[in-house]
Write a protein that holds these residues in place. Structure first.
Motif: not given
Length: 151
Positions: A1-9, A14-19
């Motif tokens: 699991m990762a968090s929203l604070l994770d730089p990779d997340v 930032r690279r995603s356009l659509i949710a």
């Protein structure tokens, strides 16, 4: 699991356009719809109104799952899944509206796409005009994030 604070997340978002926004209907049936989004102050703001199906569903079942494909990503084929608590609101805060405009209308590739599709702008206005409650947003506070390998 990762968090929203994770730089990779954060970089993936930032690279995603659509949710791909997954909600549950009042009867508990799944519903998925692709929507625009921006990240602001630790929350995701998804552009849709309170009268949309996703907005109505969030009113009944605030737990949502969001899937991002990182359309601009180079490298390993993976997706990002976020789980969160959602609320639906009318309008958009100014700082969020500015982020939406910068991401989807003013960025160089976005502007080129908008100009290529200028003849279709009336369709977007019809879509937004369907909502009797006006424009709005779903605000999602993420509680968990994980990267998934794509098949």
């Amino acid at each position: 699991m990762a968090s929203l604070l994770d730089p990779d997340v954060r970089a993936f978002l930032r690279r995603s356009l659509i949710a791909q926004v997954a909600t549950l209907s009042p009867k508990g049936r799944p519903f998925v719809t692709p929507l625009w989004f921006v990240l602001d102050r630790g929350a995701l703001y998804i552009t849709t109104g309170a009268d949309s199906r996703a907005g109505k569903n969030v009113g009944q079942h605030p737990g949502v799952v969001l899937l991002f494909s990182g359309e601009g990503a180079q490298g390993p084929a993976r997706s990002l899944r976020l789980r969160g608590a959602a609320t639906c609101h009318s309008g958009l805060p100014w700082r969020v509206l500015v982020r939406v405009a910068a991401k989807y209308y003013l960025a160089p590739l976005a502007m080129a796409s908008e100009l290529r599709n200028a003849r279709k702008w009336h369709l977007r206005q019809r879509y937004y005009g369907q909502a009797t409650g006006g424009r709005g947003h779903i605000r999602v506070v993420p509680v968990a994030a994980e990267f998934l390998a794509r098949p």
